[in-house]
Design a protein around this motif. Sequence first.
Motif, PDB file in Angstrom:
ATOM      1  N   ILE A  40       0.844  -1.202   0.000  1.00 32.67           N
ATOM      2  CA  ILE A  40       0.000   0.000   0.000  1.00 32.67           C
ATOM      3  C   ILE A  40       0.880   1.252   0.000  1.00 32.67           C
ATOM      4  N   ASP A  41       1.939   1.251   0.837  1.00 34.27           N
ATOM      5  CA  ASP A  41       2.868   2.392   0.861  1.00 34.27           C
ATOM      6  C   ASP A  41       3.485   2.619  -0.520  1.00 34.27           C
ATOM      7  N   HIS A  44       1.020   4.114  -2.910  1.00 36.27           N
ATOM      8  CA  HIS A  44       0.830   5.540  -2.614  1.00 36.27           C
ATOM      9  C   HIS A  44       2.010   6.364  -3.119  1.00 36.27           C
ATOM     10  N   HIS A  49      -1.638   8.686  -4.265  1.00 38.19           N
ATOM     11  CA  HIS A  49      -2.864   8.392  -3.502  1.00 38.19           C
ATOM     12  C   HIS A  49      -2.874   6.897  -3.227  1.00 38.19           C
ATOM     13  N   GLY A  50      -3.720   6.512  -2.317  1.00 35.07           N
ATOM     14  CA  GLY A  50      -3.821   5.091  -1.986  1.00 35.07           C
ATOM     15  C   GLY A  50      -4.576   4.315  -3.055  1.00 35.07           C
ATOM     16  N   ARG A  95      -4.498   3.628   3.315  1.00 38.61           N
ATOM     17  CA  ARG A  95      -3.124   3.897   3.730  1.00 38.61           C
ATOM     18  C   ARG A  95      -2.835   3.233   5.060  1.00 38.61           C
ATOM     19  N   ARG A  96      -1.554   3.156   5.356  1.00 39.14           N
ATOM     20  CA  ARG A  96      -1.105   2.634   6.646  1.00 39.14           C
ATOM     21  C   ARG A  96      -1.397   3.676   7.717  1.00 39.14           C
TER      22      ARG A  96
END
Length: 97
Positions: A40-41, A44, A49-50, A95-96
């Motif tokens: 996910i990081d 992004h 964006h996620g 996001r995380r």
Amino acid sequence: MATRVFSDEELEALRSFPAIGKDEQLTGDPAWRERALGWIDGYHDGHGHGPSWRTFWREPSLWPEDATLSLLNTVMRQLGEGGHLAGTKTPFGLRRR
């Protein structure tokens, strides 16, 4: 990229499969959890964006081949409730935490 639209009957069948055990195997495994959050990081960082839930779910390196909609929803809920994941109610906000 080809996509598939599920019929109402197919979606209901997918929702009916239990996510027994597999969800805990994934979310309870720190290595898997870090790999998923790292993915996910990276998304992004590369896109600004996620990812959407669907994009995240379609990443084959993260999920077992027999993953069901029930499993995916359960894992997302557990990651959010566990304090690992944010932005689940915002389009492209995943996001995380």
